[in-house]
Write a protein that holds these residues in place. Structure first.
Motif, PDB file in Angstrom:
ATOM      1  N   ILE A  33       0.888  -1.166   0.000  1.00  0.00           N
ATOM      2  CA  ILE A  33       0.000   0.000   0.000  1.00  0.00           C
ATOM      3  C   ILE A  33       0.924   1.213   0.000  1.00  0.00           C
ATOM      4  N   ARG A  34       0.854   1.993  -1.074  1.00  0.00           N
ATOM      5  CA  ARG A  34       1.754   3.133  -1.235  1.00  0.00           C
ATOM      6  C   ARG A  34       1.014   4.453  -1.058  1.00  0.00           C
ATOM      7  N   SER A  35       1.743   5.443  -0.616  1.00  0.00           N
ATOM      8  CA  SER A  35       1.161   6.775  -0.464  1.00  0.00           C
ATOM      9  C   SER A  35       0.977   7.422  -1.830  1.00  0.00           C
ATOM     10  N   PRO A  36      -0.227   7.930  -2.115  1.00  0.00           N
ATOM     11  CA  PRO A  36      -0.435   8.606  -3.392  1.00  0.00           C
ATOM     12  C   PRO A  36       0.098  10.041  -3.379  1.00  0.00           C
ATOM     13  N   LEU A  37       0.384  10.558  -2.187  1.00  0.00           N
ATOM     14  CA  LEU A  37       0.772  11.964  -2.035  1.00  0.00           C
ATOM     15  C   LEU A  37       1.908  12.105  -1.030  1.00  0.00           C
ATOM     16  N   PRO A  38       2.685  13.183  -1.131  1.00  0.00           N
ATOM     17  CA  PRO A  38       3.622  13.489  -0.051  1.00  0.00           C
ATOM     18  C   PRO A  38       2.856  14.189   1.068  1.00  0.00           C
ATOM     19  N   GLY A  39       3.212  13.921   2.298  1.00  0.00           N
ATOM     20  CA  GLY A  39       2.529  14.568   3.417  1.00  0.00           C
ATOM     21  C   GLY A  39       2.836  13.865   4.721  1.00  0.00           C
ATOM     22  N   THR A  40       1.931  13.975   5.677  1.00  0.00           N
ATOM     23  CA  THR A  40       2.078  13.335   6.972  1.00  0.00           C
ATOM     24  C   THR A  40       1.076  12.198   7.068  1.00  0.00           C
ATOM     25  N   PHE A  41       1.569  11.010   7.442  1.00  0.00           N
ATOM     26  CA  PHE A  41       0.731   9.820   7.539  1.00  0.00           C
ATOM     27  C   PHE A  41       0.196   9.681   8.958  1.00  0.00           C
ATOM     28  N   TYR A  42      -1.105   9.467   9.053  1.00  0.00           N
ATOM     29  CA  TYR A  42      -1.741   9.232  10.352  1.00  0.00           C
ATOM     30  C   TYR A  42      -2.474   7.901  10.324  1.00  0.00           C
ATOM     31  N   ARG A  43      -2.277   7.098  11.352  1.00  0.00           N
ATOM     32  CA  ARG A  43      -2.915   5.784  11.430  1.00  0.00           C
ATOM     33  C   ARG A  43      -4.264   5.830  12.123  1.00  0.00           C
ATOM     34  N   LYS A  44      -4.663   7.003  12.640  1.00  0.00           N
ATOM     35  CA  LYS A  44      -5.952   7.111  13.313  1.00  0.00           C
ATOM     36  C   LYS A  44      -6.656   8.396  12.905  1.00  0.00           C
ATOM     37  N   PRO A  45      -7.988   8.432  13.005  1.00  0.00           N
ATOM     38  CA  PRO A  45      -8.751   9.592  12.530  1.00  0.00           C
ATOM     39  C   PRO A  45      -8.593  10.844  13.386  1.00  0.00           C
ATOM     40  N   ALA A  46      -8.237  10.670  14.668  1.00  0.00           N
ATOM     41  CA  ALA A  46      -8.035  11.797  15.578  1.00  0.00           C
ATOM     42  C   ALA A  46      -7.035  11.360  16.650  1.00  0.00           C
ATOM     43  N   PRO A  47      -6.339  12.300  17.274  1.00  0.00           N
ATOM     44  CA  PRO A  47      -5.312  11.934  18.256  1.00  0.00           C
ATOM     45  C   PRO A  47      -5.797  11.029  19.389  1.00  0.00           C
ATOM     46  N   ASP A  48      -7.056  11.183  19.801  1.00  0.00           N
ATOM     47  CA  ASP A  48      -7.572  10.373  20.909  1.00  0.00           C
ATOM     48  C   ASP A  48      -8.419   9.186  20.443  1.00  0.00           C
ATOM     49  N   SER A  49      -8.358   8.864  19.157  1.00  0.00           N
ATOM     50  CA  SER A  49      -9.111   7.744  18.597  1.00  0.00           C
ATOM     51  C   SER A  49      -8.212   6.535  18.414  1.00  0.00           C
ATOM     52  N   PRO A  50      -8.798   5.333  18.377  1.00  0.00           N
ATOM     53  CA  PRO A  50      -7.990   4.147  18.072  1.00  0.00           C
ATOM     54  C   PRO A  50      -7.558   4.158  16.608  1.00  0.00           C
ATOM     55  N   ALA A  51      -6.509   3.416  16.316  1.00  0.00           N
ATOM     56  CA  ALA A  51      -6.005   3.313  14.946  1.00  0.00           C
ATOM     57  C   ALA A  51      -7.056   2.669  14.044  1.00  0.00           C
ATOM     58  N   PHE A  52      -7.024   3.042  12.750  1.00  0.00           N
ATOM     59  CA  PHE A  52      -7.917   2.410  11.777  1.00  0.00           C
ATOM     60  C   PHE A  52      -7.703   0.899  11.774  1.00  0.00           C
ATOM     61  N   LYS A  53      -6.448   0.486  11.710  1.00  0.00           N
ATOM     62  CA  LYS A  53      -6.068  -0.927  11.699  1.00  0.00           C
ATOM     63  C   LYS A  53      -4.793  -1.110  12.515  1.00  0.00           C
ATOM     64  N   GLN A  54      -4.649  -2.287  13.112  1.00  0.00           N
ATOM     65  CA  GLN A  54      -3.443  -2.647  13.852  1.00  0.00           C
ATOM     66  C   GLN A  54      -2.641  -3.656  13.023  1.00  0.00           C
ATOM     67  N   ASP A  55      -1.335  -3.746  13.294  1.00  0.00           N
ATOM     68  CA  ASP A  55      -0.530  -4.785  12.648  1.00  0.00           C
ATOM     69  C   ASP A  55      -1.187  -6.141  12.892  1.00  0.00           C
ATOM     70  N   GLY A  56      -1.309  -6.933  11.828  1.00  0.00           N
ATOM     71  CA  GLY A  56      -1.887  -8.262  11.944  1.00  0.00           C
ATOM     72  C   GLY A  56      -3.372  -8.332  11.644  1.00  0.00           C
ATOM     73  N   ASP A  57      -4.041  -7.172  11.548  1.00  0.00           N
ATOM     74  CA  ASP A  57      -5.477  -7.161  11.229  1.00  0.00           C
ATOM     75  C   ASP A  57      -5.712  -7.565   9.784  1.00  0.00           C
ATOM     76  N   ALA A  58      -6.841  -8.236   9.541  1.00  0.00           N
ATOM     77  CA  ALA A  58      -7.285  -8.515   8.171  1.00  0.00           C
ATOM     78  C   ALA A  58      -7.819  -7.212   7.580  1.00  0.00           C
ATOM     79  N   VAL A  59      -7.703  -7.072   6.265  1.00  0.00           N
ATOM     80  CA  VAL A  59      -8.218  -5.881   5.598  1.00  0.00           C
ATOM     81  C   VAL A  59      -9.021  -6.265   4.363  1.00  0.00           C
ATOM     82  N   ALA A  60      -9.999  -5.428   4.047  1.00  0.00           N
ATOM     83  CA  ALA A  60     -10.741  -5.519   2.787  1.00  0.00           C
ATOM     84  C   ALA A  60     -10.270  -4.357   1.921  1.00  0.00           C
ATOM     85  N   ALA A  61     -10.426  -4.473   0.625  1.00  0.00           N
ATOM     86  CA  ALA A  61      -9.941  -3.452  -0.307  1.00  0.00           C
ATOM     87  C   ALA A  61     -10.472  -2.065   0.016  1.00  0.00           C
TER      88      ALA A  61
END
Length: 80
Positions: free
Chosen positions: A6-34
């Motif tokens: 999964i590659r970044s389409p843009l240069p910028g800052t990568f965030y793994r969660k929607p807000a600083p106090d929110s859980p990450a979208f996905k954790q290492d080892g999680d299954a993913v759908a497209a």
């Protein structure tokens, strides 16, 4: 098993969660759908959702939350 990148389409800052106090979208080892969102790229105060783009059994992140990333940089790998 093959791995998809999964590659970044843009240069910028990568965030793994929607807000600083929110859980990450996905954790290492999680299954993913497209269609699953795995992170956000912030460019000049504009946020762009990054979708997995592939179905897979386990995601492994190569970029950390808050990392500066370049366009084309691998953010994560997905075992298929």
């Amino acid at each position: 098993m093959s791995k998809a990148e999964i590659r970044s389409p843009l240069p910028g800052t990568f965030y793994r969660k929607p807000a600083p106090d929110s859980p990450a979208f996905k954790q290492d080892g999680d299954a993913v759908a497209a269609s699953d969102v795995i992170g956000l790229i912030e460019v000049m105060k504009s946020f762009h959702e990054i979708q997995a783009g592939v179905d897979g059994q386990a995601v492994t992140f190569l970029a950390e939350d808050g990392d500066a990333v370049m366009a084309g940089q691998v953010l994560a790998e997905v075992e298929q």
